[in-house]
Enzyme design. Sequence first.
Site, PDB file in Angstrom:
ATOM      1  N   THR A 200      16.441  57.946  35.777  1.00 46.63           N
ATOM      2  CA  THR A 200      17.133  56.824  36.401  1.00 46.63           C
ATOM      3  C   THR A 200      18.598  56.816  35.985  1.00 46.63           C
ATOM      4  OG1 THR A 200      15.106  55.516  36.379  1.00 46.63           O
ATOM      5  CG2 THR A 200      17.172  54.313  36.636  1.00 46.63           C
TER       6      THR A 200
ATOM      7  N   CYS B  99      31.180  66.501  16.011  1.00 52.18           N
ATOM      8  CA  CYS B  99      29.790  66.931  16.179  1.00 52.18           C
ATOM      9  C   CYS B  99      29.304  67.766  15.000  1.00 52.18           C
ATOM     10  CB  CYS B  99      29.643  67.727  17.471  1.00 52.18           C
ATOM     11  SG  CYS B  99      30.082  66.798  18.949  1.00 52.18           S
TER      12      CYS B  99
END
Length: 383
Positions: A237, A325
Amino acid sequence: MPEIHLDHAATTPVRREALEAMWPYLTGAYGNPSSRHRLGEEAARALDDARERVAAVLGARPAEIVFTSGGTEADNLAVKGLALANPRGRHALVAATEHEAVLESAAVLERMHGFAVDRVPVDADGRLAPASLRSSLRDDSTLVSVMLANNEIGTVQPVAELAEAAHAVGARFHSDAVQAAGWLPLDVAALGVDALTISGHKVGAPKGIGALYLRRGARVEPVLHGGGQERGRRSGTEDVAGAVGLAVALELAERDRRARADAIERMRDAFIRSVLAIAPEARLTGHPADRLAANASFCFPGTAGEAVLLQLEERGVLCSSGSACAAGSEEPSHVLTALGLDDATAQTAVRFTLAASTSEAELEQAVLALRASLDALRGLAMR
């Protein structure tokens, strides 16, 4: 003492305009865009509008935009998806300085799908020469991935020339433009790319939303399987509010990109000169000219990068030692070692990244804080 934030490459605050545009889709207009009723159709219209606006910034068609959860997912979809869906051969190439999302995706192709992956070397400034890429390409090369601008050292790659070289042998070309968004032109036709990655939180949209441009006709094997959303290319979704926020933030970033980049570049260059004046032993990493306007990255031989960061934070300056990261890793940056730096020097890295809100006074204060930090560490080393 107020903090001076010089780590904008890691993330940016959400722009008020983006947040206000998102708010209706987080509250009353909360429908699922796949639902066939009023709420769902309202959400679907908002999603379509966001897709059109993102496409307009990239010079693309709306159908060529795939919304994702961020840059990492978009890179995974581009690298694995394009390679697996276009198996003209089992050879892929990536620049040695790519983000981990690209490098690890390429490693999966190698480990699980029988691909041969070449990690193409860069020069001492982090640039991948088109001639070097051409000499590494083969008749069975199916994918090339080279980022538009490096997240650690700011070096800008000659992507249009690299894409032309890849296309000459029939390979697809992907570019991670996560750091370039808001600083460099992202016209996909001028760049000549088949796929391009952007991430919302680098341009003033929330974390958790990104997009992948996929040139019309470029087949892709989905990484996420399920309900077939995003024209079957990315199931799940859609985050309607996030897509709306990304569209607004990206438009605003593009609107004043040139003027902002020119102003920031002048301040950055003055900052670089000041840093090298107080620390002559320092080494500017990345290309001296072809680099992101907001990036000033250095190695300070004889110090530990993490120690410099702690000293700077005590003095109210926030920055980083490289990619957020990879923060906390004890291994030297693969980007810096790819430049030819030894491990010890690579571990002395400090990255300063500016924003439109950064002032000259803040940078002057940051230089003073850096000098005091380096002096303190030298004093400790002499004990």
